[in-house]
Scaffold this active site. Structure first.
Site, mmCIF file in Angstrom:
data_model
loop_
_atom_site.group_PDB
_atom_site.id
_atom_site.type_symbol
_atom_site.label_atom_id
_atom_site.label_comp_id
_atom_site.label_asym_id
_atom_site.label_seq_id
_atom_site.Cartn_x
_atom_site.Cartn_y
_atom_site.Cartn_z
ATOM 1 C CB SER A 177 -4.304 -6.198 4.983
ATOM 2 O OG SER A 177 -4.041 -5.012 4.351
ATOM 3 C CE LYS A 201 -14.708 -6.028 3.356
ATOM 4 N NZ LYS A 201 -13.390 -5.548 2.655
ATOM 5 N NE ARG A 235 -2.638 -7.420 -4.234
ATOM 6 C CZ ARG A 235 -3.485 -7.857 -3.054
ATOM 7 N NH1 ARG A 235 -2.938 -7.870 -1.911
ATOM 8 N NH2 ARG A 235 -4.723 -8.158 -3.379
ATOM 9 C CG HIS A 238 -2.020 -1.048 1.448
ATOM 10 N ND1 HIS A 238 -2.132 -1.660 2.456
ATOM 11 C CD2 HIS A 238 -3.021 -1.312 0.448
ATOM 12 C CE1 HIS A 238 -3.265 -2.482 2.384
ATOM 13 N NE2 HIS A 238 -3.607 -2.415 1.137
HETATM 14 O O1 PNS Z 1 -9.043 -2.403 0.350
HETATM 15 P P1 PNS Z 1 -10.270 -3.091 -0.111
HETATM 16 O O2 PNS Z 1 -11.358 -3.552 0.857
HETATM 17 O O3 PNS Z 1 -10.095 -3.882 -1.525
HETATM 18 O O4 PNS Z 1 -11.048 -1.593 -0.739
HETATM 19 C C1 PNS Z 1 -12.438 -1.762 -1.204
HETATM 20 C C2 PNS Z 1 -13.118 -0.429 -1.467
HETATM 21 C C3 PNS Z 1 -13.035 0.415 0.146
HETATM 22 C C4 PNS Z 1 -12.339 0.394 -2.362
HETATM 23 C C5 PNS Z 1 -14.365 -0.352 -1.840
HETATM 24 O O5 PNS Z 1 -15.205 -1.568 -1.198
HETATM 25 C C6 PNS Z 1 -15.169 0.591 -1.870
HETATM 26 O O6 PNS Z 1 -14.933 1.920 -2.676
HETATM 27 N N1 PNS Z 1 -16.234 0.777 -1.068
HETATM 28 C C7 PNS Z 1 -17.217 1.910 -0.824
HETATM 29 C C8 PNS Z 1 -18.499 1.722 -1.286
HETATM 30 C C9 PNS Z 1 -18.748 1.778 -2.620
HETATM 31 O O7 PNS Z 1 -18.584 3.003 -3.161
HETATM 32 N N2 PNS Z 1 -19.210 0.930 -3.367
HETATM 33 C C10 PNS Z 1 -19.431 0.863 -4.855
HETATM 34 C C11 PNS Z 1 -18.342 1.106 -5.720
HETATM 35 S S1 PNS Z 1 -18.072 -0.688 -6.176
#
Ligand code: PNS
Length: 159
Positions: free
Chosen positions: A128, A41, A90, A17
């Site tokens: 993570s 989560k 990745r 990150h």
């Molecule tokens: O590190 P992660 O858990 O892969 O990140 C995921 C993240 C936070 C980028 C994604 O879950 C997100 O943007 N969540 C906010 C809700 C949202 O906007 N959902 C619609 C877009 S798909």
């Protein structure tokens, strides 16, 4: 002013990150690291702890700030006037999920662009989730996370 958001769970932030934050900060005028408030989560670290750790390791980068958000990412981006989503890719396996999210975000907010960035090759397997699992069972993750994160992880899993 090109303002990018690097969103994620960051539970906790890894060297992978951090690599993306540094790369993003060299391209954009401003980078906001946006921590999702996803208590549902069952994260290992609270949002406040995750923000604190990101501040410790990336807070010195002049054009980087760290915030949390809930709800839709694109709404949050409109609120803080950001135009680009940065996500690290990745391996090919990341691409499908990332493509879905990027296209959904485009559907919701066509003016927002997603930029996929590659982390340094040595971090292509770091996540993570795996870092937590290895550390929980006493494995050495010192080359995969910044020192303050390592200390916090070891403290959390001390038996
Ligand atoms: O590190 P992660 O858990 O892969 O990140 C995921 C993240 C936070 C980028 C994604 O879950 C997100 O943007 N969540 C906010 C809700 C949202 O906007 N959902 C619609 C877009 S798909």
């Amino acid at each position: 002013m090109a303002h990018a958001v690097y969103p994620g769970s960051f539970d906790p932030i890894t060297n992978g990150h951090l690599d993306i934050v540094e790369r993003g900060s060299r391209i954009f005028d401003r980078v906001t690291v946006a921590v999702l408030e996803n208590e549902g989560k069952s994260p290992l670290f609270s949002v406040a702890e995750r923000i604190e750790l990101i501040r410790l390791v990336a807070g010195k980068i002049e054009n980087v700030e760290i915030l949390s958000f809930n709800g839709l990412l694109v709404r949050f981006m409109e609120e803080i006037d950001a135009q680009v989503v940065v996500r690290g890719i990745r391996a090919v396996s990341d691409y499908e999920y990332e493509l879905q999210m990027a296209l959904m975000n485009r559907e919701l907010a066509p003016e927002i662009e997603t930029l996929f960035m590659l982390p340094s090759i040595e971090y292509t397997y770091v996540s993570s989730r795996l870092v937590k699992e290895v550390c929980r069972f006493g494995g050495d993750v010192s080359s995969l996370v910044p020192q303050p994160v390592l200390e916090r992880l070891q403290g959390r899993f001390k038996r």
